[in-house]
Motif scaffolding. Sequence first.
Motif, PDB file in Angstrom:
ATOM      1  N   VAL A   1       0.845  -1.194   0.000  1.00 29.97           N
ATOM      2  CA  VAL A   1       0.000   0.000   0.000  1.00 29.97           C
ATOM      3  C   VAL A   1       0.878   1.241   0.000  1.00 29.97           C
ATOM      4  CG1 VAL A   1      -1.640   1.352   1.372  1.00 29.97           C
ATOM      5  CG2 VAL A   1      -2.000  -1.096   1.063  1.00 29.97           C
ATOM      6  N   ALA A   2       1.879   1.266   0.878  1.00 26.29           N
ATOM      7  CA  ALA A   2       2.769   2.431   0.967  1.00 26.29           C
ATOM      8  C   ALA A   2       3.562   2.637  -0.320  1.00 26.29           C
ATOM      9  CB  ALA A   2       3.716   2.285   2.150  1.00 26.29           C
ATOM     10  N   ALA A   3       3.845   1.552  -1.030  1.00 24.44           N
ATOM     11  CA  ALA A   3       4.591   1.647  -2.289  1.00 24.44           C
ATOM     12  C   ALA A   3       3.677   1.940  -3.474  1.00 24.44           C
ATOM     13  CB  ALA A   3       5.363   0.357  -2.544  1.00 24.44           C
ATOM     14  N   GLY A   4       2.370   1.802  -3.288  1.00 26.83           N
ATOM     15  CA  GLY A   4       1.430   2.090  -4.365  1.00 26.83           C
ATOM     16  C   GLY A   4       1.381   1.042  -5.452  1.00 26.83           C
ATOM     17  N   VAL A   5       1.562  -0.223  -5.073  1.00 25.72           N
ATOM     18  CA  VAL A   5       1.521  -1.290  -6.070  1.00 25.72           C
ATOM     19  C   VAL A   5       0.366  -2.245  -5.796  1.00 25.72           C
ATOM     20  CG1 VAL A   5       3.990  -1.174  -6.556  1.00 25.72           C
ATOM     21  CG2 VAL A   5       3.169  -2.708  -4.783  1.00 25.72           C
ATOM     22  N   PRO A   6      -0.218  -2.819  -6.844  1.00 24.37           N
ATOM     23  CA  PRO A   6      -1.284  -3.809  -6.661  1.00 24.37           C
ATOM     24  C   PRO A   6      -0.775  -5.034  -5.892  1.00 24.37           C
ATOM     25  CG  PRO A   6      -1.287  -3.002  -8.900  1.00 24.37           C
ATOM     26  CD  PRO A   6      -0.019  -2.493  -8.254  1.00 24.37           C
ATOM     27  N   ILE A   7      -1.720  -5.779  -5.325  1.00 24.83           N
ATOM     28  CA  ILE A   7      -1.390  -6.865  -4.401  1.00 24.83           C
ATOM     29  C   ILE A   7      -2.035  -8.171  -4.846  1.00 24.83           C
ATOM     30  CG2 ILE A   7      -1.668  -7.660  -2.013  1.00 24.83           C
ATOM     31  CD1 ILE A   7      -1.858  -4.630  -1.260  1.00 24.83           C
ATOM     32  N   ILE A   8      -1.279  -9.249  -4.694  1.00 25.93           N
ATOM     33  CA  ILE A   8      -1.833 -10.595  -4.793  1.00 25.93           C
ATOM     34  C   ILE A   8      -1.712 -11.176  -3.392  1.00 25.93           C
ATOM     35  CG2 ILE A   8      -1.604 -12.898  -5.772  1.00 25.93           C
ATOM     36  CD1 ILE A   8      -0.348 -11.558  -8.259  1.00 25.93           C
TER      37      ILE A   8
ATOM     38  N   GLU B   1      -7.593  -0.258 -12.860  1.00 22.86           N
ATOM     39  CA  GLU B   1      -8.283   0.111 -11.619  1.00 22.86           C
ATOM     40  C   GLU B   1      -7.406  -0.219 -10.408  1.00 22.86           C
ATOM     41  OE1 GLU B   1     -12.114  -1.407  -8.977  1.00 22.86           O
ATOM     42  OE2 GLU B   1     -11.964  -2.001 -11.071  1.00 22.86           O
ATOM     43  N   PHE B   2      -6.792  -1.399 -10.407  1.00 25.87           N
ATOM     44  CA  PHE B   2      -5.901  -1.783  -9.308  1.00 25.87           C
ATOM     45  C   PHE B   2      -4.770  -0.773  -9.161  1.00 25.87           C
ATOM     46  CE2 PHE B   2      -7.000  -6.483 -10.257  1.00 25.87           C
ATOM     47  CZ  PHE B   2      -8.098  -6.446  -9.418  1.00 25.87           C
ATOM     48  N   ARG B   3      -4.131  -0.411 -10.274  1.00 24.60           N
ATOM     49  CA  ARG B   3      -3.005   0.531 -10.223  1.00 24.60           C
ATOM     50  C   ARG B   3      -3.458   1.908  -9.754  1.00 24.60           C
ATOM     51  NH1 ARG B   3      -1.049  -2.741 -14.366  1.00 24.60           N
ATOM     52  NH2 ARG B   3      -2.039  -1.662 -16.084  1.00 24.60           N
ATOM     53  N   LYS B   4      -4.586   2.371 -10.272  1.00 22.83           N
ATOM     54  CA  LYS B   4      -5.108   3.693  -9.893  1.00 22.83           C
ATOM     55  C   LYS B   4      -5.429   3.727  -8.395  1.00 22.83           C
ATOM     56  CE  LYS B   4      -9.248   6.356 -10.439  1.00 22.83           C
ATOM     57  NZ  LYS B   4     -10.525   5.800 -10.200  1.00 22.83           N
TER      58      LYS B   4
END
Length: 107
Positions: A4-11, A63-66
């Motif tokens: 979250v802090a890095a702004g990347v999508p998650i699996i 959407e995930f990236r945004k």
Amino acid sequence: MESVAAGVPIIGCPQWTDQPTNAKLVTDVWGVGVKLKMNSGVISGEEVGKCVEEVMSGPRSEEFRKNALQLKTVAREGLADGGSSDNNIKMFVNEVISSCSSHSKQI
């Protein structure tokens, strides 16, 4: 939280304690990723590939990236001087100090 802090999508691959709750937030509340599906406690390579594909180039990937970038911004604002996390930790420390001072006067 690092993602979250890095702004990347998650699996997500929740196993125990708070992880299922975090996976629910990631997928259904924040909309920043997907959760791996297990079959009898095992995650197949096919499932991992499917989730990577979904996050990287699937219909919801943009959407995930945004959403991830928006959460990154909010997280950084909260951690900055004067942000909500900064203010909350200061209030907590002040309350503990005040409580200790009051307690020592009573003894």
